[in-house]
Design a protein around this motif. Structure first.
Motif, PDB file in Angstrom:
ATOM      1  N   GLN B   9       2.080  -6.874  -4.484  1.00 51.63           N
ATOM      2  CA  GLN B   9       0.927  -6.697  -5.366  1.00 51.63           C
ATOM      3  C   GLN B   9      -0.283  -6.197  -4.605  1.00 51.63           C
ATOM      4  O   GLN B   9      -1.090  -5.444  -5.144  1.00 51.63           O
ATOM      5  N   SER B  10      -0.421  -6.653  -3.379  1.00 49.49           N
ATOM      6  CA  SER B  10      -1.512  -6.190  -2.548  1.00 49.49           C
ATOM      7  C   SER B  10      -1.006  -6.044  -1.116  1.00 49.49           C
ATOM      8  O   SER B  10      -0.052  -6.719  -0.703  1.00 49.49           O
ATOM      9  N   LEU B  11      -1.672  -5.159  -0.371  1.00 45.68           N
ATOM     10  CA  LEU B  11      -1.205  -4.813   0.971  1.00 45.68           C
ATOM     11  C   LEU B  11      -2.406  -4.422   1.815  1.00 45.68           C
ATOM     12  O   LEU B  11      -3.242  -3.632   1.368  1.00 45.68           O
ATOM     13  N   ILE B  12      -2.472  -4.983   3.005  1.00 45.40           N
ATOM     14  CA  ILE B  12      -3.538  -4.632   3.944  1.00 45.40           C
ATOM     15  C   ILE B  12      -2.886  -4.050   5.190  1.00 45.40           C
ATOM     16  O   ILE B  12      -1.983  -4.661   5.772  1.00 45.40           O
ATOM     17  N   VAL B  13      -3.333  -2.860   5.574  1.00 45.93           N
ATOM     18  CA  VAL B  13      -2.760  -2.152   6.710  1.00 45.93           C
ATOM     19  C   VAL B  13      -3.900  -1.680   7.608  1.00 45.93           C
ATOM     20  O   VAL B  13      -4.970  -1.303   7.117  1.00 45.93           O
ATOM     21  N   GLN B  14      -3.647  -1.693   8.896  1.00 50.98           N
ATOM     22  CA  GLN B  14      -4.647  -1.178   9.822  1.00 50.98           C
ATOM     23  C   GLN B  14      -4.625   0.354   9.816  1.00 50.98           C
ATOM     24  O   GLN B  14      -3.560   0.975   9.623  1.00 50.98           O
ATOM     25  N   LYS B  15      -5.773   0.918  10.071  1.00 58.93           N
ATOM     26  CA  LYS B  15      -5.874   2.380  10.184  1.00 58.93           C
ATOM     27  C   LYS B  15      -4.859   2.903  11.188  1.00 58.93           C
ATOM     28  O   LYS B  15      -4.725   2.362  12.299  1.00 58.93           O
ATOM     29  N   GLY B  17      -1.670   2.865  10.711  1.00 56.62           N
ATOM     30  CA  GLY B  17      -0.382   2.219  10.480  1.00 56.62           C
ATOM     31  C   GLY B  17       0.389   2.864   9.328  1.00 56.62           C
ATOM     32  O   GLY B  17      -0.058   3.826   8.711  1.00 56.62           O
ATOM     33  N   ILE B  18       1.562   2.294   9.052  1.00 59.24           N
ATOM     34  CA  ILE B  18       2.408   2.787   7.954  1.00 59.24           C
ATOM     35  C   ILE B  18       2.319   1.819   6.778  1.00 59.24           C
ATOM     36  O   ILE B  18       2.540   0.609   6.940  1.00 59.24           O
ATOM     37  N   SER B  19       2.003   2.347   5.615  1.00 54.88           N
ATOM     38  CA  SER B  19       1.967   1.549   4.389  1.00 54.88           C
ATOM     39  C   SER B  19       3.271   1.784   3.639  1.00 54.88           C
ATOM     40  O   SER B  19       3.689   2.927   3.467  1.00 54.88           O
ATOM     41  N   ILE B  20       3.888   0.690   3.200  1.00 52.44           N
ATOM     42  CA  ILE B  20       5.160   0.806   2.478  1.00 52.44           C
ATOM     43  C   ILE B  20       5.081   0.007   1.182  1.00 52.44           C
ATOM     44  O   ILE B  20       4.769  -1.187   1.204  1.00 52.44           O
ATOM     45  N   ILE B  21       5.361   0.682   0.081  1.00 51.36           N
ATOM     46  CA  ILE B  21       5.360   0.051  -1.243  1.00 51.36           C
ATOM     47  C   ILE B  21       6.731   0.283  -1.865  1.00 51.36           C
ATOM     48  O   ILE B  21       7.256   1.392  -1.802  1.00 51.36           O
ATOM     49  N   ASN B  22       7.284  -0.760  -2.445  1.00 53.19           N
ATOM     50  CA  ASN B  22       8.647  -0.704  -2.948  1.00 53.19           C
ATOM     51  C   ASN B  22       8.729  -0.862  -4.460  1.00 53.19           C
ATOM     52  O   ASN B  22       7.921  -1.594  -5.056  1.00 53.19           O
ATOM     53  N   LYS B  98       8.163  10.023 -21.024  1.00 52.19           N
ATOM     54  CA  LYS B  98       7.602   8.729 -21.419  1.00 52.19           C
ATOM     55  C   LYS B  98       7.775   7.815 -20.211  1.00 52.19           C
ATOM     56  O   LYS B  98       8.857   7.352 -19.912  1.00 52.19           O
ATOM     57  N   LEU B  99       6.665   7.582 -19.522  1.00 50.65           N
ATOM     58  CA  LEU B  99       6.742   6.859 -18.254  1.00 50.65           C
ATOM     59  C   LEU B  99       6.661   5.347 -18.448  1.00 50.65           C
ATOM     60  O   LEU B  99       5.872   4.861 -19.266  1.00 50.65           O
ATOM     61  N   VAL B 100       7.456   4.635 -17.666  1.00 49.69           N
ATOM     62  CA  VAL B 100       7.328   3.184 -17.571  1.00 49.69           C
ATOM     63  C   VAL B 100       6.867   2.886 -16.153  1.00 49.69           C
ATOM     64  O   VAL B 100       7.411   3.423 -15.175  1.00 49.69           O
ATOM     65  N   PHE B 101       5.816   2.093 -16.027  1.00 50.23           N
ATOM     66  CA  PHE B 101       5.131   1.889 -14.758  1.00 50.23           C
ATOM     67  C   PHE B 101       5.442   0.542 -14.133  1.00 50.23           C
ATOM     68  O   PHE B 101       5.711  -0.442 -14.833  1.00 50.23           O
ATOM     69  N   GLY B 102       5.362   0.498 -12.805  1.00 46.55           N
ATOM     70  CA  GLY B 102       5.337  -0.771 -12.105  1.00 46.55           C
ATOM     71  C   GLY B 102       3.959  -1.406 -12.263  1.00 46.55           C
ATOM     72  O   GLY B 102       3.037  -0.816 -12.825  1.00 46.55           O
ATOM     73  N   GLN B 103       3.835  -2.634 -11.724  1.00 46.13           N
ATOM     74  CA  GLN B 103       2.609  -3.410 -11.938  1.00 46.13           C
ATOM     75  C   GLN B 103       1.450  -2.952 -11.067  1.00 46.13           C
ATOM     76  O   GLN B 103       0.303  -3.338 -11.305  1.00 46.13           O
ATOM     77  N   GLY B 104       1.722  -2.146 -10.061  1.00 44.42           N
ATOM     78  CA  GLY B 104       0.659  -1.657  -9.200  1.00 44.42           C
ATOM     79  C   GLY B 104       0.551  -2.416  -7.890  1.00 44.42           C
ATOM     80  O   GLY B 104       0.872  -3.614  -7.815  1.00 44.42           O
ATOM     81  N   THR B 105       0.105  -1.715  -6.848  1.00 42.57           N
ATOM     82  CA  THR B 105      -0.146  -2.306  -5.532  1.00 42.57           C
ATOM     83  C   THR B 105      -1.537  -1.896  -5.079  1.00 42.57           C
ATOM     84  O   THR B 105      -1.838  -0.706  -5.009  1.00 42.57           O
TER      85      THR B 105
END
Lengths: 112, 111
Positions: B9-15, B17-22, B98-105
């Motif tokens: 749901q939330s993600l904190i990454v250092q400048k 770095g690699i951000s990964i959302i699934n 017609k898109l179905v969305f995830g909850q967001g990060t």
């Protein structure tokens, strides 16, 4: 915002009053959509349109109706607004050449 | 039911770095998977998209990895920058765009 405007951008209304939101596009695309965005739910499809006078329901259509009398305009109406319809509403269009979907700037609606 | 499940749901990454959302989905009829980036007060903006016949797509620092057998796909942001701080949504096309969305990060990149 890919030639999409929404009006009004902000609205506060009272429970039980009718509300109409307008989406206007300058791209002349056939496919148009209305979504609502709520925390924890992402965006959910309310209604969509494949062309003038050709509309259908999405997954959260209860309490909403739509009309499309011109290619460029897609109207969303809340016949009798309820507090559960407090949300941010987004209109979208699909580019038929790429099938990519583009969103308008949104309308923040508060029902008190 | 939630047809597309997104994490975290939330993600904190250092400048830098690699951000990964699934994201994971159930409906094998989905045939197009876009990712959207949204800044506060703005509409979602298309970032990158993939179709299930491709396992990976890269555009600049953004890469989608797609695993059809596992019904999962992910967004990788390489060399993450503070300007990447935004909310990201995965989505799936259930037909006729017609898109179905995830909850967001909500992604925050610390400088």
């Amino acid at each position: 915002d890919a030639g999409i405007t929404q009006s009004p951008r902000h609205k506060v209304t009272e429970t039980g009053t009718p509300v109409t939101l307008r989406c206007h596009q300058t791209e002349n695309h056939r496919y148009m959509y209305w979504y609502r965005q709520d925390p924890g739910h992402g965006l959910r499809l309310i209604h969509y349109s494949y062309g003038v006078k050709d509309t259908d329901k999405g997954e959260v259509s209860d309490g909403y109706s739509v009309s499309r009398s011109k290619t460029e305009d897609f109207l969303l109406t809340l016949e009798s607004a309820t507090s559960s319809q407090t949300s941010v509403y987004f209109c979208a269009i699909t580019d038929p050449s790429s099938y990519e979907q583009y969103f308008g700037p949104g309308t923040r609606l508060t029902v008190t | 039911q939630q047809q597309v499940k997104q994490s975290p749901q939330s993600l904190i990454v250092q400048k830098g770095g690699i951000s990964i959302i699934n994201c994971a989905y159930e409906n094998t009829a989905f045939d197009y998977f876009p990712w959207y980036q949204q800044f506060p007060g703005k509409g979602p903006a298309l970032l990158i998209a993939i179709r299930p016949d491709v396992s990976e797509k890269k555009e600049g620092r953004f890469t989608i990895s797609f695993n059809k057998s596992a019904k999962q796909f992910s967004l990788h942001i390489m060399d993450s920058q503070p300007g990447d701080s935004a909310t990201y949504f995965c989505a799936a096309d259930q037909g006729a765009q017609k898109l179905v969305f995830g909850q967001g990060t909500r992604l925050t990149i610390n400088p």
